[in-house]
Design a protein around this motif. Structure first.
Motif, PDB file in Angstrom:
ATOM      1  N   ASN A  26      45.781  39.931  52.109  1.00 43.10           N
ATOM      2  CA  ASN A  26      45.429  40.253  50.723  1.00 43.10           C
ATOM      3  C   ASN A  26      46.701  40.416  49.900  1.00 43.10           C
ATOM      4  O   ASN A  26      47.390  41.433  49.993  1.00 43.10           O
ATOM      5  CB  ASN A  26      44.598  41.538  50.680  1.00 43.10           C
ATOM      6  CG  ASN A  26      44.207  41.936  49.266  1.00 43.10           C
ATOM      7  OD1 ASN A  26      44.316  41.152  48.322  1.00 43.10           O
ATOM      8  ND2 ASN A  26      43.737  43.158  49.102  1.00 43.10           N
TER       9      ASN A  26
ATOM     10  N   TYR B 116      42.646  28.882  44.153  1.00 40.63           N
ATOM     11  CA  TYR B 116      41.838  30.014  44.604  1.00 40.63           C
ATOM     12  C   TYR B 116      40.545  30.046  43.790  1.00 40.63           C
ATOM     13  O   TYR B 116      40.560  29.781  42.586  1.00 40.63           O
ATOM     14  CB  TYR B 116      42.581  31.335  44.407  1.00 40.63           C
ATOM     15  CG  TYR B 116      43.715  31.575  45.369  1.00 40.63           C
ATOM     16  CD1 TYR B 116      43.559  32.436  46.457  1.00 40.63           C
ATOM     17  CD2 TYR B 116      44.946  30.947  45.203  1.00 40.63           C
ATOM     18  CE1 TYR B 116      44.602  32.661  47.348  1.00 40.63           C
ATOM     19  CE2 TYR B 116      45.988  31.168  46.090  1.00 40.63           C
ATOM     20  CZ  TYR B 116      45.815  32.026  47.161  1.00 40.63           C
ATOM     21  OH  TYR B 116      46.838  32.244  48.036  1.00 40.63           O
TER      22      TYR B 116
ATOM     23  N   LYS C  97      41.546  35.535  56.343  1.00 46.87           N
ATOM     24  CA  LYS C  97      41.359  34.937  55.018  1.00 46.87           C
ATOM     25  C   LYS C  97      42.648  35.060  54.225  1.00 46.87           C
ATOM     26  O   LYS C  97      43.465  35.945  54.472  1.00 46.87           O
ATOM     27  CB  LYS C  97      40.222  35.643  54.251  1.00 46.87           C
ATOM     28  CG  LYS C  97      38.844  35.384  54.787  1.00 46.87           C
ATOM     29  CD  LYS C  97      37.762  35.908  53.847  1.00 46.87           C
ATOM     30  CE  LYS C  97      37.718  37.420  53.827  1.00 46.87           C
ATOM     31  NZ  LYS C  97      36.561  37.918  53.030  1.00 46.87           N
TER      32      LYS C  97
ATOM     33  N   VAL D 282      43.619  35.862  50.609  1.00 46.27           N
ATOM     34  CA  VAL D 282      42.995  36.449  49.412  1.00 46.27           C
ATOM     35  C   VAL D 282      44.046  36.794  48.373  1.00 46.27           C
ATOM     36  O   VAL D 282      45.140  37.271  48.699  1.00 46.27           O
ATOM     37  CB  VAL D 282      42.200  37.720  49.802  1.00 46.27           C
ATOM     38  CG1 VAL D 282      41.699  38.455  48.567  1.00 46.27           C
ATOM     39  CG2 VAL D 282      41.032  37.353  50.710  1.00 46.27           C
TER      40      VAL D 282
ATOM     41  N   THR E 159      44.197  39.171  45.006  1.00 44.22           N
ATOM     42  CA  THR E 159      43.492  40.197  44.237  1.00 44.22           C
ATOM     43  C   THR E 159      44.285  40.507  42.975  1.00 44.22           C
ATOM     44  O   THR E 159      45.464  40.850  43.044  1.00 44.22           O
ATOM     45  CB  THR E 159      43.310  41.486  45.055  1.00 44.22           C
ATOM     46  OG1 THR E 159      42.540  41.196  46.232  1.00 44.22           O
ATOM     47  CG2 THR E 159      42.588  42.547  44.241  1.00 44.22           C
TER      48      THR E 159
ATOM     49  N   GLU F  56      39.620  33.797  46.785  1.00 48.23           N
ATOM     50  CA  GLU F  56      39.923  33.277  48.111  1.00 48.23           C
ATOM     51  C   GLU F  56      40.501  31.873  48.002  1.00 48.23           C
ATOM     52  O   GLU F  56      40.080  31.076  47.158  1.00 48.23           O
ATOM     53  CB  GLU F  56      38.671  33.254  48.991  1.00 48.23           C
ATOM     54  CG  GLU F  56      38.183  34.632  49.382  1.00 48.23           C
ATOM     55  CD  GLU F  56      37.022  34.575  50.360  1.00 48.23           C
ATOM     56  OE1 GLU F  56      36.778  33.494  50.945  1.00 48.23           O
ATOM     57  OE2 GLU F  56      36.348  35.611  50.522  1.00 48.23           O
TER      58      GLU F  56
END
Length: 213
Positions: A117, A153, A175, A177, A179, A196
């Motif tokens: 993340n 993304y 994953k 990711v 944010t 994602e």
């Protein structure tokens, strides 16, 4: 509205009351402190949690084969582009208050476009994340790395959190990711946009299948 502060932006003043610090790993603890004292205190905490000397050089360093290397003396990790919303902002390797006046900043995560993340925070200024308030699920965000490679993304979730909610910053497994976090209009809650990484091979396969049909 011109560049600069959004009319509704009053800073990231996060309330730390009731947060179970002992249950949060060391890296997130540092982030919790940052959120607790607001953007105005990022510079102080950054000095406490990092051994790197404060950057004094504010010149823009240019890489002719890629993105600029620094902006206002802060290292450039990449760039975020959302064409539909006219968002085009650098990602700086800093959450210093000076850095966040000119671009978004990495607040947590591994390297750009790696599994996990990668969390980015930015003010809802006109030249940074003001238009992010209009984002919707399914939209595509382009991340440009220092060598000008583009990674797509897809927005998977958009929601609001209270100032003391740190869950959006926690890491993920299996994953890749991205944010994005900014203040909502009232500045009392935070907008969280979870994206994602798009599997480009699957995108190409879908294009081929559609063409055949």
């Amino acid at each position: 509205m011109g560049k600069g502060k959004h009319a509704s932006d009053s800073g990231f003043d996060f309330d730390l009351s009731g947060i179970p610090f002992k249950q949060i790993f060391l890296g997130i603890l540092a982030i919790a402190i940052l959120f607790g004292i607001g953007f105005g205190g990022f510079h102080l905490v950054k000095k406490i949690t990092s051994n790197k000397p404060e950057k004094e050089n504010t010149e823009q360093v240019v890489d002719e084969k890629g993105l600029i290397k620094t902006l206002e003396g802060f290292d450039v990790l990449g760039k975020i582009k959302i064409d539909e919303l006219n968002i085009d902002t650098y990602i700086l390797d800093s959450i210093d208050d000076k850095a966040l006046k000119v671009a978004a900043g990495k607040i947590n995560g591994n390297k750009l476009n790696e599994e996990g993340n990668f969390s980015v925070i930015g003010h809802n200024y006109d030249n940074i994340f003001a238009k992010l308030l209009e984002i919707e699920k399914g939209k595509i965000i382009t991340v440009i790395d220092p060598k000008l490679n583009e990674t797509k993304y897809e927005v998977k979730d958009v929601y609001a959190v209270e100032p003391d909610d740190l869950k959006p910053l926690l890491d993920v497994e299996d994953k890749t990711v991205l944010t994005l976090i900014t203040c909502e209009t009232t500045a009392s809650t935070r907008l969280v946009v979870v994206c994602e990484k798009v599997d480009e091979s699957q995108v190409e396969e879908t294009k081929v299948e559609n063409t055949v049909e």
